[in-house]
Design a protein around this motif. Structure first.
Motif, PDB file in Angstrom:
ATOM      1  N   GLY A 159       0.589  -1.185   0.053  1.00 24.01           N
ATOM      2  CA  GLY A 159      -0.067   0.105   0.002  1.00 24.01           C
ATOM      3  C   GLY A 159       0.945   1.396  -0.023  1.00 24.01           C
ATOM      4  O   GLY A 159       2.142   1.154   0.279  1.00 24.01           O
ATOM      5  N   PHE A 160       0.324   2.403  -0.503  1.00 23.83           N
ATOM      6  CA  PHE A 160       0.958   3.730  -0.623  1.00 23.83           C
ATOM      7  C   PHE A 160       0.578   4.269   0.795  1.00 23.83           C
ATOM      8  O   PHE A 160      -0.331   4.356   1.129  1.00 23.83           O
ATOM      9  CB  PHE A 160       0.679   4.096  -1.784  1.00 23.83           C
ATOM     10  CG  PHE A 160       1.162   3.648  -3.123  1.00 23.83           C
ATOM     11  CD1 PHE A 160       2.544   3.957  -3.432  1.00 23.83           C
ATOM     12  CD2 PHE A 160       0.438   2.709  -3.920  1.00 23.83           C
ATOM     13  CE1 PHE A 160       2.935   3.472  -4.668  1.00 23.83           C
ATOM     14  CE2 PHE A 160       0.973   2.372  -5.054  1.00 23.83           C
ATOM     15  CZ  PHE A 160       2.371   2.639  -5.498  1.00 23.83           C
ATOM     16  N   VAL A 161       1.476   5.084   1.325  1.00 21.10           N
ATOM     17  CA  VAL A 161       1.077   6.113   2.505  1.00 21.10           C
ATOM     18  C   VAL A 161       1.944   7.311   2.225  1.00 21.10           C
ATOM     19  O   VAL A 161       3.207   7.548   1.337  1.00 21.10           O
ATOM     20  CB  VAL A 161       1.920   5.368   3.615  1.00 21.10           C
ATOM     21  CG1 VAL A 161       1.451   6.035   4.860  1.00 21.10           C
ATOM     22  CG2 VAL A 161       1.931   4.022   3.664  1.00 21.10           C
ATOM     23  N   SER A 162       1.238   8.164   2.493  1.00 21.39           N
ATOM     24  CA  SER A 162       1.688   9.844   2.640  1.00 21.39           C
ATOM     25  C   SER A 162       1.631  10.483   3.874  1.00 21.39           C
ATOM     26  O   SER A 162       0.719  10.640   4.601  1.00 21.39           O
ATOM     27  CB  SER A 162       0.841  10.696   1.416  1.00 21.39           C
ATOM     28  OG  SER A 162       1.373  12.043   1.292  1.00 21.39           O
ATOM     29  N   VAL A 163       2.750  10.938   4.126  1.00 21.63           N
ATOM     30  CA  VAL A 163       2.889  11.707   5.542  1.00 21.63           C
ATOM     31  C   VAL A 163       2.443  13.112   5.168  1.00 21.63           C
ATOM     32  O   VAL A 163       2.345  13.875   6.054  1.00 21.63           O
ATOM     33  CB  VAL A 163       4.216  11.513   6.121  1.00 21.63           C
ATOM     34  CG1 VAL A 163       4.580  10.101   6.464  1.00 21.63           C
ATOM     35  CG2 VAL A 163       5.314  12.165   5.136  1.00 21.63           C
ATOM     36  N   ASN A 164       2.377  13.729   4.127  1.00 18.74           N
ATOM     37  CA  ASN A 164       2.302  15.034   3.735  1.00 18.74           C
ATOM     38  C   ASN A 164       1.081  15.225   2.882  1.00 18.74           C
ATOM     39  O   ASN A 164       0.674  16.393   2.679  1.00 18.74           O
ATOM     40  CB  ASN A 164       3.450  15.630   2.900  1.00 18.74           C
ATOM     41  CG  ASN A 164       4.693  15.636   3.716  1.00 18.74           C
ATOM     42  OD1 ASN A 164       4.885  15.706   4.744  1.00 18.74           O
ATOM     43  ND2 ASN A 164       5.690  15.051   2.904  1.00 18.74           N
ATOM     44  N   GLY A 165       0.268  14.091   2.500  1.00 22.54           N
ATOM     45  CA  GLY A 165      -0.961  14.326   1.629  1.00 22.54           C
ATOM     46  C   GLY A 165      -0.564  14.586   0.153  1.00 22.54           C
ATOM     47  O   GLY A 165       0.632  14.509  -0.176  1.00 22.54           O
ATOM     48  N   LEU A 185       9.795   6.832  -0.919  1.00 20.94           N
ATOM     49  CA  LEU A 185       9.378   7.160  -2.728  1.00 20.94           C
ATOM     50  C   LEU A 185       9.971   8.367  -2.989  1.00 20.94           C
ATOM     51  O   LEU A 185       9.838   9.287  -2.491  1.00 20.94           O
ATOM     52  CB  LEU A 185       8.078   6.872  -3.015  1.00 20.94           C
ATOM     53  CG  LEU A 185       7.443   5.622  -2.453  1.00 20.94           C
ATOM     54  CD1 LEU A 185       5.851   5.866  -2.993  1.00 20.94           C
ATOM     55  CD2 LEU A 185       7.987   4.290  -3.456  1.00 20.94           C
ATOM     56  N   THR A 186      10.517   8.504  -4.309  1.00 19.08           N
ATOM     57  CA  THR A 186      11.064   9.643  -5.007  1.00 19.08           C
ATOM     58  C   THR A 186      10.456   9.588  -6.336  1.00 19.08           C
ATOM     59  O   THR A 186      10.587   8.662  -7.163  1.00 19.08           O
ATOM     60  CB  THR A 186      12.618   9.814  -4.975  1.00 19.08           C
ATOM     61  OG1 THR A 186      13.093   9.807  -3.761  1.00 19.08           O
ATOM     62  CG2 THR A 186      13.008  11.108  -5.527  1.00 19.08           C
ATOM     63  N   TYR A 187       9.705  10.667  -6.537  1.00 18.60           N
ATOM     64  CA  TYR A 187       9.086  10.740  -8.068  1.00 18.60           C
ATOM     65  C   TYR A 187      10.180  11.593  -8.891  1.00 18.60           C
ATOM     66  O   TYR A 187      10.476  12.617  -8.400  1.00 18.60           O
ATOM     67  CB  TYR A 187       7.843  11.461  -8.007  1.00 18.60           C
ATOM     68  CG  TYR A 187       6.684  10.571  -7.364  1.00 18.60           C
ATOM     69  CD1 TYR A 187       5.743   9.735  -8.325  1.00 18.60           C
ATOM     70  CD2 TYR A 187       6.395  10.363  -6.146  1.00 18.60           C
ATOM     71  CE1 TYR A 187       4.772   9.095  -8.068  1.00 18.60           C
ATOM     72  CE2 TYR A 187       5.356   9.506  -5.576  1.00 18.60           C
ATOM     73  CZ  TYR A 187       4.598   8.891  -6.732  1.00 18.60           C
ATOM     74  OH  TYR A 187       3.613   8.044  -6.153  1.00 18.60           O
ATOM     75  N   SER A 223      -0.847  14.435  -4.231  1.00 22.77           N
ATOM     76  CA  SER A 223      -1.241  13.225  -5.188  1.00 22.77           C
ATOM     77  C   SER A 223      -0.103  12.475  -5.169  1.00 22.77           C
ATOM     78  O   SER A 223      -0.102  11.436  -6.037  1.00 22.77           O
ATOM     79  CB  SER A 223      -1.572  14.056  -6.295  1.00 22.77           C
ATOM     80  OG  SER A 223      -0.206  14.800  -7.046  1.00 22.77           O
ATOM     81  N   GLN A 224       0.963  12.721  -4.617  1.00 22.98           N
ATOM     82  CA  GLN A 224       2.202  11.698  -4.507  1.00 22.98           C
ATOM     83  C   GLN A 224       2.384  11.032  -3.084  1.00 22.98           C
ATOM     84  O   GLN A 224       2.502  11.731  -2.207  1.00 22.98           O
ATOM     85  CB  GLN A 224       3.370  12.232  -4.971  1.00 22.98           C
ATOM     86  CG  GLN A 224       3.246  12.740  -6.702  1.00 22.98           C
ATOM     87  CD  GLN A 224       4.512  13.574  -7.117  1.00 22.98           C
ATOM     88  OE1 GLN A 224       5.599  13.915  -6.140  1.00 22.98           O
ATOM     89  NE2 GLN A 224       4.767  13.658  -8.364  1.00 22.98           N
ATOM     90  N   ALA A 225       2.628   9.831  -3.239  1.00 23.31           N
ATOM     91  CA  ALA A 225       2.728   8.886  -1.857  1.00 23.31           C
ATOM     92  C   ALA A 225       4.250   9.323  -1.537  1.00 23.31           C
ATOM     93  O   ALA A 225       5.232   9.554  -2.212  1.00 23.31           O
ATOM     94  CB  ALA A 225       2.732   7.587  -2.080  1.00 23.31           C
ATOM     95  N   SER A 226       4.594   9.350  -0.040  1.00 24.93           N
ATOM     96  CA  SER A 226       5.690   9.429   0.304  1.00 24.93           C
ATOM     97  C   SER A 226       6.392   8.218   0.494  1.00 24.93           C
ATOM     98  O   SER A 226       7.574   8.011   0.703  1.00 24.93           O
ATOM     99  CB  SER A 226       5.929  10.449   1.531  1.00 24.93           C
ATOM    100  OG  SER A 226       5.021   9.487   2.516  1.00 24.93           O
TER     101      SER A 226
END
Length: 403
Positions: free
Chosen positions: A219-225, A247-249, A227-230
């Protein structure tokens, strides 16, 4: 901390109100999560209504010999269903007040597909095949939703050392929040295949997860909200671990950096039989809460563990997973569970293949992520097993999801 499994088993068998409340009054409102669910069991697809305090089965479609272990709903009435036992992919429509599934279309794809996911605009469908170690891409943009095979892509590279890793085994297809990349855990290859949907579903990178780990679902998680996961976290079936990646986009890439691995049991209560323990499903809620099902533990019942992704001062403020708690699943072999669709994601629905409870609903606190250990609603496993499979072990639900 972890409650004793003697206590948990008793709680899992009861649908009465819990002795302690960890829920806000807003989350305890049954109307906030009431709705219809899809349930897949060997040989059957069921629909059920959830009132917030009880389940009512509204329809049962018998399909002897099939294994609809993953279902995918498309508004307003389409349901795509795998048959894990064969190569057919089925389209159903939900008709009538009870949501009765009616078969609309059957196509032949790859054998042993176990997971389905739409692309960003729901015009294509990706099916991950455990049986062949590849994934199908289907066009589903026809007005009637019918499927046309677009491509099939085989996973490549070395495979792992364990018996279950005799070949590549794609176990899940999951679209990242940007809507561009699919990540496909390869249980047989101990890796993640990163697929670029904007490049006709080419595998653009392969991420190592660890020898003999057997990545299953992530699963993808974001600590900052945004459209890109952290972060991305994957549960490994063969080693029962959570593996966390930062993750780094880039302009045309999604890079993974492994930052943590830890037991899916946390440090509180290990499995009674570590040699058989096998993590199952993983789900992520808003607020960085990660849930994972632990199966074949040898304990009185299996369990759902809760972790939180948060800044860790000992790691220079980097985000790390912290074990929070564990509750009984109410049964055995919780292959799949899912979060409710209300804004608070106020319930978790669990499907057990064995044990006493076939399905159970647990309240979830949106602020803390904690699950109430006593289910607010449940159905006995015996009531959900296809008649021709009655008396056989572990023939209970494999899938449950609110639509």
């Amino acid at each position: 901390m972890y409650k004793s499994f003697t206590t948990l088993m008793a709680l899992g068998m009861a649908a009465a109100a819990p002795s302690r409340s960890i829920m806000s009054s807003r989350q305890c409102d049954p109307a906030s999560t009431s709705g219809k669910l899809l349930i897949g069991t060997p040989g059957q697809i069921l629909t059920a209504d959830f009132s917030g305090t009880s389940f009512t089965v509204t329809s049962t479609l018998s399909q002897p010999g099939t294994a609809p272990s993953w279902l995918l709903y498309k508004d307003p009435s389409a349901v795509y269903a795998v048959n894990e036992n064969a190569a057919d992919l089925n389209l159903f429509t939900l008709d009538g007040a009870g949501g009765n599934p009616t078969l609309a279309n059957t196509v032949q794809g790859t054998t042993g597909v176990v997971s389905l996911a739409f692309n960003a605009n729901q015009t294509q469908l990706v099916g991950a095949s455990y049986g062949t170690g590849s994934f199908d891409v289907w066009d589903v943009d026809a007005a009637d939703g019918k499927l046309t095979l677009h491509t099939n892509v085989a996973l490549t590279g070395p495979t792992g050392p364990k018996p279950a890793q005799d070949q590549h085994r794609a176990h899940q297809a999951l679209l990242d929040p940007s809507g561009r990349y699919f990540v496909i855990p390869d249980l047989g290859g101990d890796s993640l295949a990163v697929v670029d949907s904007s490049s006709d579903y080419a595998v653009v990178s392969t991420v190592d997860v660890g020898t003999g780990s057997g990545p299953r679902h992530g699963g993808f998680v974001s600590v900052n909200g945004g459209s890109q996961a952290s972060h991305y976290v994957v549960a490994t079936e063969l080693s029962s671990e959570l593996v966390l990646f930062e993750l780094t986009y880039g302009d045309d890439a999604l890079a993974f950096k492994q930052t943590q691995r830890l037991s899916t049991y946390g440090a509180a209560y290990p499995p009674a039989t570590p040699s058989t323990a096998a993590a199952g499903e993983l789900a992520v809620s808003s607020g960085g809460h990660v849930y994972v099902s632990n199966r074949l533990s040898g304990n009185a019942t299996d369990s759902i563990a809760h972790f939180v992704l948060e800044a860790d001062a000992s790691q220079g403020g980097a985000s790390q997973l912290r074990f929070a708690d564990t509750v009984s699943s109410g049964g055995l072999l919780p292959r799949m569970f899912s979060l409710s669709t209300d804004a608070d994601q106020g319930h978790v629905f669990v499907a057990n293949q064995g044990g006493e409870l076939g399905v159970a609903a647990f309240r979830r606190d949106a602020a803390t992520g904690a699950l109430d250990p006593a289910p607010v609603a449940s159905l006995p496993l015996a009531d959900l097993v296809a008649p021709e499979l009655a008396g056989q072990a572990n023939m209970g639900p494999q899938f449950i999801q609110q639509i």
